[in-house]
Design an enzyme around this catalytic site. Structure first.
Site, PDB file in Angstrom:
ATOM      1  CG  ASP A  67      -0.256  -0.424   2.507  1.00 44.79           C
ATOM      2  OD1 ASP A  67       0.964  -0.275   2.604  1.00 44.79           O
ATOM      3  OD2 ASP A  67      -0.947  -0.902   3.424  1.00 44.79           O
ATOM      4  CG  ASN A 136      -8.814  -1.478  12.227  1.00 42.82           C
ATOM      5  OD1 ASN A 136      -7.872  -2.104  11.743  1.00 42.82           O
ATOM      6  ND2 ASN A 136      -9.266  -0.361  11.688  1.00 42.82           N
ATOM      7  CG  HIS A 138      -5.727  -2.254   9.054  1.00 45.89           C
ATOM      8  ND1 HIS A 138      -5.816  -1.291  10.020  1.00 45.89           N
ATOM      9  CD2 HIS A 138      -4.423  -2.250   8.672  1.00 45.89           C
ATOM     10  CE1 HIS A 138      -4.644  -0.735  10.220  1.00 45.89           C
ATOM     11  NE2 HIS A 138      -3.776  -1.310   9.416  1.00 45.89           N
ATOM     12  CD  GLU A 143      -8.576   0.986   7.878  1.00 43.90           C
ATOM     13  OE1 GLU A 143      -8.616   0.096   8.763  1.00 43.90           O
ATOM     14  OE2 GLU A 143      -7.878   2.008   7.991  1.00 43.90           O
TER      15      GLU A 143
END
Length: 264
Positions: A67, A136, A138, A143
């Site tokens: 990314d 979380n 990811h 996400e």
């Protein structure tokens, strides 16, 4: 999933480095998927040490990063291209023309995502994909709510991820809220996936990934579907798993099997 639980972060980094070293020893022209963040840094330091000692070479390898922040060019100190140069590429014998990071400054990000997928395909696909995991759940910048078959695309970052990454930006510095990320489907296409997680702050996400349901609410849970996913944890990251001793037993038996097969 293969679950490997080690004592500390140093052992996690060494184990991960062993996997990449073995891959490059088998195939010097391997295609490696790489990740940014704090967790991979120790692994990269170990790979640099081995490369400079002559134990492993990257001269024929190709790499694709997961990314990049949308809106940052590769010379920006907070870009992931800059991170990879500083933390790995500048210190090993890799041809930088063979290193790929999504273009954060692309004039047409949608087309750039399609091109990134095409580049991965043209390279023959990723042999080993390195991952971390966010608090979380990811992976990459996928996400919660990300589609489990998603491909490389522009993604909005959650407040939790923005807050976690704010420490890398100065108080008056622009912090992107958008990214280009490999999709979960792209990640699952890799022939092998290696996820590293260290520290108790990752324990809830690790528990959801391994022992929770397969759900877009925890993107990393998609690795339950992968044919060869290796999850490498320190004791802190593994602390909320229900049966740590069971995973340790299974890994010990797996090591015995590998030793037996190697002796044939």
């Amino acid at each position: 999933m293969q679950i490997v639980i080690l004592k500390n972060a140093a052992e996690v980094a060494a184990y991960g480095a062993d996997i990449f070293t073995q891959q490059l020893t088998r195939n010097a022209g391997s295609v490696l998927g790489l990740a940014t963040g704090s967790t991979p840094v120790a692994l990269y330091q170990e790979l640099i040490r081995r490369n400079q000692a002559g134990t492993v070479s990257f001269s024929k390898a190709k790499t694709f990063n997961l990314d990049e922040y949308l809106g940052l060019n590769g010379e920006h100190a907070q870009s992931y291209r800059y991170f990879m140069n500083e933390q790995l590429f500048n210190h090993i014998d890799i041809n930088k023309d063979n290193t790929h990071v999504p273009p954060g400054d692309a004039k047409n990000p949608i087309e750039a995502c399609k091109e990134y997928e095409a580049q991965i395909s043209a390279a023959g696909g990723i042999d080993v994909q390195l991952l971390g995991i966010g608090r979380n759940g990811h992976i990459g910048f996928n996400e919660p709510s990300s589609g489990l078959t998603s491909r490389t695309r522009v993604k909005t970052l959650t407040k939790a991820t923005i807050d976690d990454n704010a420490r890398f930006f100065a108080a008056d510095e622009y912090q992107p809220h958008l990214s280009i990320t490999m999709g979960i489907g792209t990640i699952l296409d890799a022939r092998k996936v290696v996820l590293l997680a260290t520290g108790e702050n990752k324990a809830d996400a690790v528990h959801a990934m391994i022992e929770g349901p397969l759900t877009a609410a925890c993107p990393a849970s998609a690795l339950q579907m992968h044919r060869h996913a290796v999850i490498v944890l320190d004791e802190g990251a593994a602390s909320k798993l229900k049966d740590i001793e069971f995973y340790k037993h299974i890994e010990a038996e797996n090591q015995k099997l590998q030793e037996y097969l190697a002796s044939l």
